[in-house]
Design a protein around this motif. Structure first.
Motif, PDB file in Angstrom:
ATOM      1  N   UNK B 218     -94.639 -35.052  41.291  1.00 27.11           N
ATOM      2  CA  UNK B 218     -94.746 -34.016  41.498  1.00 27.11           C
ATOM      3  C   UNK B 218     -93.962 -32.912  42.409  1.00 27.11           C
ATOM      4  N   UNK B 219     -92.574 -33.934  42.937  1.00 30.07           N
ATOM      5  CA  UNK B 219     -91.733 -33.276  43.074  1.00 30.07           C
ATOM      6  C   UNK B 219     -90.408 -32.628  42.376  1.00 30.07           C
ATOM      7  N   UNK B 221     -91.302 -31.998  39.071  1.00 31.52           N
ATOM      8  CA  UNK B 221     -92.432 -30.573  38.633  1.00 31.52           C
ATOM      9  C   UNK B 221     -92.166 -29.422  39.372  1.00 31.52           C
ATOM     10  N   UNK B 222     -92.334 -29.714  40.849  1.00 29.51           N
ATOM     11  CA  UNK B 222     -91.758 -28.379  42.221  1.00 29.51           C
ATOM     12  C   UNK B 222     -90.647 -27.812  41.971  1.00 29.51           C
ATOM     13  N   UNK B 225     -90.286 -25.803  39.280  1.00 27.60           N
ATOM     14  CA  UNK B 225     -91.145 -24.567  38.830  1.00 27.60           C
ATOM     15  C   UNK B 225     -90.953 -23.918  39.557  1.00 27.60           C
ATOM     16  N   UNK B 226     -90.151 -24.260  41.088  1.00 30.45           N
ATOM     17  CA  UNK B 226     -89.555 -22.780  41.773  1.00 30.45           C
ATOM     18  C   UNK B 226     -89.094 -23.299  43.034  1.00 30.45           C
ATOM     19  N   UNK B 228     -86.959 -22.876  45.045  1.00 31.77           N
ATOM     20  CA  UNK B 228     -86.620 -22.381  46.687  1.00 31.77           C
ATOM     21  C   UNK B 228     -87.576 -22.562  47.172  1.00 31.77           C
ATOM     22  N   UNK B 229     -89.556 -22.515  46.831  1.00 34.19           N
ATOM     23  CA  UNK B 229     -90.396 -23.210  47.542  1.00 34.19           C
ATOM     24  C   UNK B 229     -90.366 -24.563  47.968  1.00 34.19           C
ATOM     25  N   UNK B 230     -89.475 -25.142  46.591  1.00 26.85           N
ATOM     26  CA  UNK B 230     -89.308 -26.601  46.613  1.00 26.85           C
ATOM     27  C   UNK B 230     -88.598 -27.100  48.100  1.00 26.85           C
ATOM     28  N   UNK B 231     -87.315 -26.650  48.008  1.00 27.80           N
ATOM     29  CA  UNK B 231     -86.404 -26.707  49.691  1.00 27.80           C
ATOM     30  C   UNK B 231     -87.151 -26.191  51.128  1.00 27.80           C
ATOM     31  N   UNK B 232     -87.917 -25.309  50.878  1.00 27.43           N
ATOM     32  CA  UNK B 232     -88.619 -24.885  52.176  1.00 27.43           C
ATOM     33  C   UNK B 232     -90.040 -25.643  52.557  1.00 27.43           C
ATOM     34  N   UNK B 233     -90.745 -26.493  51.698  1.00 28.73           N
ATOM     35  CA  UNK B 233     -91.259 -27.611  51.563  1.00 28.73           C
ATOM     36  C   UNK B 233     -90.419 -29.417  51.666  1.00 28.73           C
ATOM     37  N   UNK B 235     -88.108 -30.651  50.303  1.00 31.41           N
ATOM     38  CA  UNK B 235     -88.005 -31.628  49.136  1.00 31.41           C
ATOM     39  C   UNK B 235     -85.929 -31.205  48.501  1.00 31.41           C
TER      40      UNK B 235
END
Ligand SMILES: Nc1ncnc2c1ncn2[C@@H]1O[C@H](COP(=O)(O)OP(=O)(O)OP(=O)(O)O)[C@@H](O)[C@H]1O
Ligand SMILES: [Mg+2]
Lengths: 514, 338
Positions: B218-219, B221-222, B225-226, B228-233, B235
């Motif tokens: 899951x991480x 794929x995040x 795909x995205x 920047x969002x992954x870092x905010x999440x 990850x």
């Protein structure tokens, strides 16, 4: 003046079994500003995408300037004189304003020299006529959001578009940029151009539009001259009930200090000072509002609070949560302390468009015990939790088809992030940047209620918003940020008093942020 | 329902139309395409031995395909499959030679397999580390590593490992050899198909589960795909880059067991013959989906061996054209449906 420039009849558009637009009949008069309002997911964006040729209608007919058309791509719409400013700007960062505007319309043969000078002259003259000033030679990457939007509009005018579609253009603008935009739109209208404007801010509709259409559940339920409607009328037409335009805000009971910033300074990667001895405190169970014009240090403060400062930058002074310094913490560690963060640009930073709704509802919280089983996920608990958030935050989409997030309407994507972050278990601190951007008034009412509820659960809340009325109605105290420090702080008593004469308080705040 | 059916039929349709186009080329050489196809079929899926050959080739390609597909989930392009297979092959052969001959089979096979995977993994991990630490583009570093590994393996073979006056190493001990399907269950007579096929299929399943059912996937794929969002999440992309490269490299390493432990029982120069590179195409054709990779590898395995069988009638070059056309057709026609 009064002839119809766009005429839709019987327009429907379905996605699978689901109708996003159903049997729409609508005439838009030439030389008018026509506003479209409606709840999140009502079908506004879908309708404009049909007019712009981005989506083909499933049935129905469309005529532009009296000619029946059937667009298969935006290229044809552009040729017919239609232009659209998307909510996410489509500019190329490394090119100049002029180059961006010329892109796709360079003229001449492939090897002919670019007539940049000539283009720049034309751009400047259009810009001056409509109050759209930007420096044609600056790089897009150096522009503010408001300026980027002006470039987008210039791009359309440069191509002689006479029908302009703007989908939620004001969502990302500061109040002063918004009034500038409206002056521009009015001057374009006076020149005979037609503007279609989607917005969730009913005051804006009343301010600037000539006609307004209300959409609900895929249909146009009313089209009226703006002069004949009031704000509560519109709200009722949209939501089908009367909406509390102001949330109830019972007295708060602040507890111990949760966040403490003192003498906080921040120097960015390029050596520019972004925060200068900034200081504030947030207690448990209170909402601390930060008012300010964009670019006065809000983003930097947020990046420190979320452990996302860019490499090469420097933090001085201290910022603590529950007595622990955030300076060296990673995002993951910060989140694990019970801190939630709703970033301003949620579609870019807080969701994965290609993921399903439930994958997004656990995003950033996907390591929580209750969601996991062995090395993977507990599908059932994730599913149940998704349902819970969807119900509680009134997120609307076609659940049957289990679509990726990108198939949800803009506002419903926003609500997913809000739900996920506000409902984080063991939450101690909630950081909200522009929490109601892009959502309809019914949803604003709901979100404001949730924020007050969170506060009453003894959560400390930091609220950054460019909507002064939102700040005033929610915040316990308000700090005015200017050039990287809190220039003035309004006490709880002052805010309480100010709520009864809001205009005055807004003016006072305005003085400290400019 | 109708959609899934369509999805399954499209690749089939693509293969058929590719055969038709290829027929024109074969006709141009003055041969009857039906004849050639008929010969090809009877010598591949039409025969026990041919099927075994295809299974054998498919096995390697599944694994080198995975070596590309897994890093691709975090948007890393691992071009180093070839080097990683080579490293694995050398490791498997060396360990297999050095182990005491009375080692029990299960232990010997496990040890050899693990060292092969570790060798492949180490090479890929190095490229990952260069990326994370110095932002070196992984395409460049994996290509360079291919050269380095090739040279190193060549040197080790010629100067230290080769049986005098040959280009191969001594045989690995008997108990490290993977059983053949032929000798155990009597199918695919005399073909090199061996039990590593089961490992390959299990790896696909494992990779699919990892990508789509685990938190790590899951991480990944995040991040892919995205980012920047992954870092905010919260990850950490670097960790995942390393994990993905290590796993990809391990898959390439595993591919070498099919060749060394399953087939030749020694390492010889040229043993890997480009399967690392074909793996790139296998993964791209399957859109990096671990289950689609099985089908994709089967197609490449079939084309590979099918070309050999009709070598006597159609010039090899023509058949390479046929292969390329098939792949392009499949890509073009499946583009829309996925
Ligand atoms: N590609 C798609 N696939 C499936 N459903 C879609 C797709 N695009 C839109 N929809 C659905 O169509 C409906 C209308 O969406 P639309 O984006 O037009 O709403 P909207 O009125 O612009 O809402 P908002 O104010 O939230 O932006 C939504 O329920 C949405 O889920
Ligand atoms: Mg919309």
């Amino acid at each position: 003046m009064n002839d119809v420039v766009i005429s839709l009849s019987g327009i429907s558009r379905s996605f699978g079994e689901f109708y996003a637009n159903r049997d729409i009949a609508l005439d838009i008069r030439s030389g008018s500003i026509h506003a479209i309002v409606g709840e999140n997911g009502a079908g506004k964006s879908t309708l404009t995408k049909i007019i712009y040729g981005l989506l083909a209608p499933s049935s129905g007919s469309l005529s532009i300037k009296g000619n029946a058309v059937r667009f298969t791509s935006p290229r044809q719409a552009i040729e017919a004189g239609i232009g659209m400013v998307h909510q996410h700007f489509m500019l190329i960062e490394n090119l100049t304003v002029t180059e961006n505007i010329m892109l796709g319309d360079e003229g001449g043969s492939f090897f002919a020299p670019l007539k940049t000078k000539e283009a720049a002259r034309k751009i400047v003259s259009i810009a001056q006529a409509h109050g759209l000033d930007v420096d044609p030679d600056s790089l897009v990457s150096d522009l503010s959001v408001g300026e980027e939007q002006r470039v987008e509009i210039l791009k359309l005018l440069y191509r002689d578009a006479d029908i302009l579609i703007l989908d939620e253009p004001t969502a990302v603008l500061t109040p002063s940029e918004t009034s500038r935009l409206f002056a521009t739109l009015a001057s374009l209208r006076d020149e005979g151009k037609t503007v279609i404007l989607i917005t969730h801010k009913l005051d804006e509709v009343l301010d600037v539009s000539d006609m307004v259409s209300v959409m609900s559940k895929g249909k146009v339920v009313a089209t009226k001259p703006t002069a004949a409607v009031t704000k509560p009328d519109l709200a009722r037409l949209m939501v089908g009930r009367s909406v509390l335009l102001r949330v109830e805000n019972p007295p708060d009971r602040p507890g111990e200090v949760i966040v403490k910033a003192s003498d906080l300074s921040f120097v960015d990667r390029k050596g520019r000072k972004r925060l200068t001895s900034l200081g504030f405190e947030i207690r448990a169970g209170e909402i601390y509002g930060i008012a300010g014009v964009e670019g006065n240090g809000q983003s930097e403060l947020l990046s420190i609070l979320w452990g996302m400062t860019e490499p090469g930058s420097r933090i001085d002074g201290s910022i603590t949560v529950n007595g622990l310094s955030l300076n060296e913490m990673s995002t993951k560690e910060i989140a694990a302390m019970g801190i939630s963060h709703i970033p301003e640009n949620r579609l870019r930073h807080a969701v994965i468009k290609e993921f399903s709704v439930s994958d997004n509802i656990i995003f950033g919280r996907h390591r929580e015990r209750s969601f996991s089983r062995f090395a993977g996920f507990n599908t059932k608990s994730v599913h149940d939790y998704t349902k819970k958030i969807i119900d509680r935050y009134d997120i609307r989409y076609d659940m049957q088809s289990n679509p990726p997030l990108s198939a949800l309407s803009g506002g419903n994507q926003q609500k997913i992030v809000l739900g996920r972050e506000i409902e984080r278990p063991e939450l101690k601190l909630l950081i909200l940047a522009q929490p109601t951007r892009g959502v309809d008034i019914g949803a604003i009412e709901m979100i404001h209620k949730k924020i007050i509820e969170a506060r009453d659960k003894n959560i400390a809340i930091l609220l950054i918003s460019s909507e002064l009325d939102e700040l005033i109605s929610l915040s316990s105290r308000i700090g005015c940020i200017y050039k990287g420090s809190i220039r003035h702080e309004f006490s709880a008593a002052e805010i309480l008093k100010g709520r009864s004469s809001e205009q005055d308080l807004e003016k006072e705040i305005g003085m400290f942020i400019t | 329902m109708r959609n899934t059916l369509l999805k399954l039929l499209t690749p089939l349709f693509a293969v058929v139309s590719a055969l038709i186009v290829s027929a024109l080329f074969i006709m141009a050489t003055g041969r009857n395409p039906l004849d050639i196809y008929q010969k090809m079929f009877s010598m591949t899926f039409g025969s026990d031995y041919g099927t075994g050959q295809i299974v054998f080739r498919t096995t390697s390609l599944i694994l080198t395909g995975l070596a590309v597909a897994i890093p691709f989930k975090v948007k890393l392009f691992n071009i180093g499959g070839e080097g990683q297979v080579l490293a694995g092959a050398l490791a498997a052969a060396t360990t297999g030679i050095l182990l005491p001959s009375q080692t029990p089979p299960l232990v010997a096979i496990s040890i050899c397999t693990l060292t092969a995977m570790m060798a492949g993994s180490a090479v890929a991990l190095f490229a990952g580390w260069l990326k994370v630490r110095f932002s070196v583009n992984e395409v460049i570093s994996t290509i360079m590593l291919n050269f380095i590994v090739q040279a190193f393996v060549g040197y080790m073979l010629t100067w230290h490992l080769a049986v005098p006056s040959t280009v191969h190493t001594p045989e690995i001990i008997q108990s490290a050899q993977l059983p053949m399907f032929d000798s155990v269950i009597g199918i695919w007579n005399k073909s090199p198909a061996n039990f590593s096929t089961l490992l390959a299929l299990a790896s696909c399943l494992g990779a699919w589960v990892m990508m789509f059912k685990t938190t790590a996937g899951y991480e990944m794929r995040a991040v892919g795909l995205q980012p920047e969002a992954a870092e905010y999440g919260g990850i950490n992309p670097n960790k995942l880059i390393l994990k993905a490269m290590a796993t990809g490299g391990a898959m390439a390493g595993l591919a070498s067991t099919n060749l060394v432990l399953g087939y030749k029982h020694f390492y010889e120069a040229g043993l890997t013959s480009g399967i690392g590179f074909t793996g790139i195409a296998v993964a791209l054709l399957a859109f990096s989906n671990p289950l689609w990779i099985i089908a994709s590898a089967l197609l490449f395995g079939f084309l590979d061996y099918g070309g050999l069988t009709v070598n006597a009638y159609v010039p090899k070059d023509i058949f390479m054209v046929v292969q390329a056309i098939t792949i392009l057709m499949v890509l073009v026609l499946t583009k829309k449906s996925r």
